[in-house]
Design an enzyme around this catalytic site. Structure first.
Site, PDB file in Angstrom:
ATOM      1  CE  LYS A   1      -4.250  -2.081   1.839  1.00 21.90           C
ATOM      2  NZ  LYS A   1      -3.817  -3.331   2.140  1.00 21.90           N
TER       3      LYS A   1
HETATM    4  C1  LIG Z   1      -4.614  -4.635   2.002  1.00 28.51           C
HETATM    5  C2  LIG Z   1      -3.703  -5.873   1.913  1.00 28.51           C
HETATM    6  C3  LIG Z   1      -4.173  -7.129   1.137  1.00 28.51           C
HETATM    7  C4  LIG Z   1      -5.542  -6.981   0.343  1.00 28.51           C
HETATM    8  O1  LIG Z   1      -5.440  -6.047  -0.969  1.00 28.51           O
HETATM    9  P1  LIG Z   1      -6.916  -5.522  -1.582  1.00 28.51           P
HETATM   10  O2  LIG Z   1      -6.497  -4.567  -2.472  1.00 28.51           O
HETATM   11  O3  LIG Z   1      -7.708  -4.749  -0.230  1.00 28.51           O
HETATM   12  O4  LIG Z   1      -7.456  -6.809  -1.909  1.00 28.51           O
HETATM   13  C5  LIG Z   1      -3.468  -8.016   1.139  1.00 28.51           C
HETATM   14  N1  LIG Z   1      -2.455  -8.367   1.812  1.00 28.51           N
HETATM   15  C6  LIG Z   1      -1.972  -7.097   2.676  1.00 28.51           C
HETATM   16  C7  LIG Z   1      -0.886  -7.382   3.654  1.00 28.51           C
HETATM   17  C8  LIG Z   1      -2.646  -6.041   2.716  1.00 28.51           C
HETATM   18  O5  LIG Z   1      -2.346  -4.757   3.564  1.00 28.51           O
END
Ligand SMILES: *Cc1c(COP(=O)(O)O)cnc(C)c1O
Length: 432
Positions: free
Chosen positions: A107
């Protein structure tokens, strides 16, 4: 580029408007009005391009002329300030490591890109203040806090479910201070997300210029295409059909991957791998979309009962379920499956996967049984250290603490406890 609301009851928005508003006025998610595939020469030549050049080619049409070319290139350079290695785990299975950024989660990419876009749009507007409001099930909070820390004219308010994020995740979002405030919600992630959605529609809060930094925001969502291009670039020479497995919660990451395919990226198949929060796997089985309250698991960043980006995926296929199923599968795994996979990957391959990556690995393994001769990539979405409470006992190891994490561990947690929407509202009204 114009964006329309998927609820079809709001005016179209420019890139800038969509980024600043987050969600359309009719509560719909924004979706680009057109998608133009990149030229075949781009893919023929991709191995000769830098990550930054690839990212620019992928995102430019979605930004249009709203950010000048040199400025957009700067934003991309600052976004991609770390590596995205594709690591071989076993025969025909690779891990795309997305955790080498400042908060060690994928993210970071979306958060860094979005904060810099917002910073650009705010730069001539010295008095206006934006409040970025985010619900997090784990990693979003830290990445957004770090991405927006110190950005002028922006307050960041993060809601997280009390006791349902890991210690490191909690430290990452409660210790930065400055323009970053953390609200600890007595509830689950869906309660946090519902409160955020409600705030966006509350007319008595419009003066706050609220915007979202969840993957519903196009500037968080779209840059997640970049690393799917990078994975293709790394594995193109294998000359085999490429299968991508995304551990999925809100389905933003996988939806960006599918967007990359719409731009012409030759991905043979996508797998959305989930924990027991299986709304999408059940949909594919039964043809009915039935969200349900989220269940807490060891892969807590995917504890989402009603994935907000799934509607965008359906739009990418014009709601044609047959076409969609050709490109897309979704499988669900329990915590016991996940722990066993982590152990197997460690014992047989010597690779340390954290719970989300392990769920991705399981979905990939299953899909590759159908894709004879395919090569697969699972997304390793966070560094194992972020889930050390699970990883260390499961694998009977001690993980060294990376410097990015060490710097927050000694700091004091600062959060405000809330339980209701009224308390959120009072808090928002209390900050300047
Ligand atoms: C947010 C997150 C996900 C899921 O991603 P999405 O885009 O919401 O499907 C998977 N793994 C981790 C470690 C995350 O922080």
């Amino acid at each position: 580029m114009k964006y329309y609301s998927l609820n079809h009851n709001a005016p179209k928005a420019s890139f800038k408007e969509a980024v600043i508003q987050g969600l359309a006025s009719d509560r719909g998610l924004y979706f680009p009005e057109s998608i133009h595939p990149l030229a075949p020469e781009f893919f023929e030549n991709i191995e000769n391009l830098s990550d930054e050049e690839i990212a620019f080619a992928a995102i430019q049409q979605f930004v249009g002329d709203e950010i000048p070319e040199t400025e957009l290139k700067n934003i991309i350079n600052e976004t991609l300030c770390f590596d995205f290695p594709v690591v071989k785990v076993e025969k025909d299975i690779y891990s795309l490591e997305l955790f080498h950024g400042p908060t060690m989660a994928f993210k970071d990419v979306g958060a860094r890109f979005m904060s810099r876009c917002l910073g650009y749009f705010n730069k001539d507007n010295k008095d206006a203040k934006n409040t970025v409001l985010v619900a997090t099930s784990g990693d979003t909070g830290g990445a957004v806090a770090s991405g927006f820390l110190g950005v002028k004219g922006v307050d960041v308010v993060i809601l997280y479910p009390s006791g349902k994020v890991s210690d490191i995740q909690e430290k990452q979002l409660t210790t930065l201070g400055q323009n970053v405030k953390a609200l600890e919600v007595d509830g689950v992630f869906d309660d946090c997300q519902d409160m955020v959605k409600k705030a966006f529609l509350d007319p008595s809060l419009t003066h706050k210029n609220l915007t979202s930094a969840n993957s519903i925001n196009i500037a968080r969502w779209l840059p997640q295409m970049f690393y799917i291009f990078f994975a293709y670039k790394a594995l193109k020479k294998e000359n085999k059909p490429l299968v991508i497995s995304c551990p999925s919660g809100n389905f933003g990451n996988i939806c960006a991957g599918i967007m990359a395919k719409k731009l012409g990226l030759p991905i043979a198949h996508f797998v959305a791998s989930t924990n027991v929060n299986d709304t999408v796997p059940r949909f594919l089985e039964k043809g009915q979309y039935e969200p349900k309250p989220s269940i807490a698991t060891i892969s807590n960043a995917m504890d989402v009962g009603n994935p907000s980006n799934f509607i965008r995926i359906q739009e990418l296929y014009n709601n044609d379920l047959k076409a969609f199923e050709k490109d897309f599968s979704s499988y669900s795994y329990t915590d016991a499956d996940t722990l066993e996979a982590m152990k197997t990957i460690y014992k047989t391959d010597g690779y340390i996967a954290e719970p989300h990556g392990a769920v991705g690995y399981l979905g990939l393994k299953k899909e590759l049984q159908r894709f004879d001769g395919g090569v697969g990539v699972f997304l390793e979405t966070a560094h194992p250290i972020k889930f050390l409470d699970v990883v260390e006992p499961a694998l009977d190891i001690t993980l060294p603490i990376p410097t990015q994490i060490e710097s927050v561990l000694g700091k004091e947690k600062e959060s405000t406890k809330i339980a209701t929407y009224e308390e959120l509202k009072a808090f928002l009204n209390s900050i300047a």
